[in-house]
Design a protein around this motif. Structure first.
Motif, short mmCIF file in Angstrom:
data_model
loop_
_atom_site.label_atom_id
_atom_site.label_comp_id
_atom_site.label_asym_id
_atom_site.label_seq_id
_atom_site.Cartn_x
_atom_site.Cartn_y
_atom_site.Cartn_z
N UNK A 11 -59.28 71.35 20.35
CA UNK A 11 -58.26 72.04 21.16
C UNK A 11 -56.84 71.72 20.71
N UNK A 12 -56.60 70.51 20.23
CA UNK A 12 -55.21 70.09 20.01
C UNK A 12 -54.87 69.66 18.59
N UNK A 13 -55.83 69.64 17.69
CA UNK A 13 -55.52 69.23 16.31
C UNK A 13 -55.46 67.73 16.17
N UNK A 14 -54.52 67.25 15.35
CA UNK A 14 -54.41 65.82 15.10
C UNK A 14 -53.72 65.11 16.28
N UNK A 15 -53.72 63.80 16.22
CA UNK A 15 -53.04 63.03 17.25
C UNK A 15 -51.54 63.39 17.28
N UNK A 16 -50.95 63.57 16.09
CA UNK A 16 -49.53 63.95 16.04
C UNK A 16 -49.30 65.31 16.69
N UNK A 17 -50.22 66.26 16.43
CA UNK A 17 -50.11 67.57 17.08
C UNK A 17 -50.15 67.42 18.60
#
Lengths: 207, 207
Positions: free
Chosen positions: B60-66
């Protein structure tokens, strides 16, 4: 000091080496966090970056939280509170801060400072010494200068609290926007405001 | 809207469920970070805390940075810039902020905000939208109120920049020291200062 077995030089030498080693590692740690920050700090990556094993890092500094407390202590003590400005007046203190912020080398330190604020307000008990230094410590310095400049004692808490807040807020704005024209003009207004206050304090004193 | 295969309801239904699910997860993520912060955020621990797999979170949200970008976007948009205060004057805006900070429920939000500032100034390009919102966004709101209150246009940038800086610095001081007596008095001084400025602006206008 003699150790229990009387073998003082060897023990002292060990202590000295231990302390030197610890200081060297902390210096390397500070250089690393100035560049890379303390958010998402990984103990293992940090150890690799400063060239020691994570066991050695743990041996010298304890847990990651212990190390963060030490890093914030180090930031606090390295952020020079200009207590030794001697006869510099309060306008010169503010002007000096602004000049320092304008130097590119200060950016890393300012960024680290704001990261440290974020970390510290999340865990205020753990980072009490740091938080006291960057609030009460600075306010006391500004109080000292304001009283010398003639600020009435019943106004000095407000004056120092508001001036520190303003300066800290402007430092954040500069990091966030890098809008040096707008912020340079705002700093000039701060300094004008201080001059006007001083004129009013002088009038009060002469009544 | 019809999909290529004409099977619109099923596709829309899927989209809706996907978006609802995403929104639900983000709400749970926000509740978690309000309590636990974003420093040292672990993707796996976060997934466990909100009750999904880390694969779902990544989906749902991509990487931790995203995800952090999204969290900061959410903080920015949830921090109510009081543009809709209507006829409230600028003193009321400041008084309203202070009243809100005094509520214990605001503490978590304020702490998260300062963590977000620290994270964002470390990576200003990545968090540009957040940084713009909490600087330029607020300054524009204050400019608007100041101009309505009679602030001359050549003073309004300084006024809004300094007032925002002061308010942000006081918010940090409150989180750091919880010295409500000193800070309440400082806020009163801010409001007195605004009243004095307004009186001066009125004089300028009447000349």
């Amino acid at each position: 000091m003699m150790s229990d077995n009387g073998d003082a030089p060897r023990v002292d030498g060990r202590r000295l080496r231990y302390q030197n080693r610890r200081g060297e590692i902390l210096t390397a740690v500070m250089a690393h966090v100035l560049e890379h920050g303390i958010n998402q700090l990984s103990f293992r990556k940090l150890a690799a970056a400063v060239g020691v094993s994570h066991v050695t890092l743990r041996h010298h500094f304890g847990t990651k939280d212990d190390l963060l407390v030490e890093i914030l202590g180090s930031i606090g003590s390295r952020t020079p509170i200009p207590e030794n400005l001697g006869d510099a007046d309060i306008e010169a203190v503010i002007q000096g801060l602004w000049q320092r912020w304008m130097q590119p080398a200060t950016d890393q330190r300012s960024r680290l400072l704001f990261e440290a604020y974020g970390l510290a307000v999340r865990n205020p008990d753990e980072y009490r010494a740091f938080l006291d230094r960057v609030t009460t410590g600075w306010i006391n310095m500004l109080r000292h200068h304001a009283l010398r400049a003639g600020c009435p004692s019943d106004e000095v808490d407000d004056f120092a609290t508001l001036l520190l807040a303003q300066v800290r807020g402007l430092q954040f704005d500069l990091l966030a926007t890098d809008d040096r024209a707008r912020l340079g003009s705002a700093i000039d207004s701060v300094i004008d405001g201080i001059r006007q206050q001083r004129a009013r304090w002088a009038e009060l004193a002469n009544r």
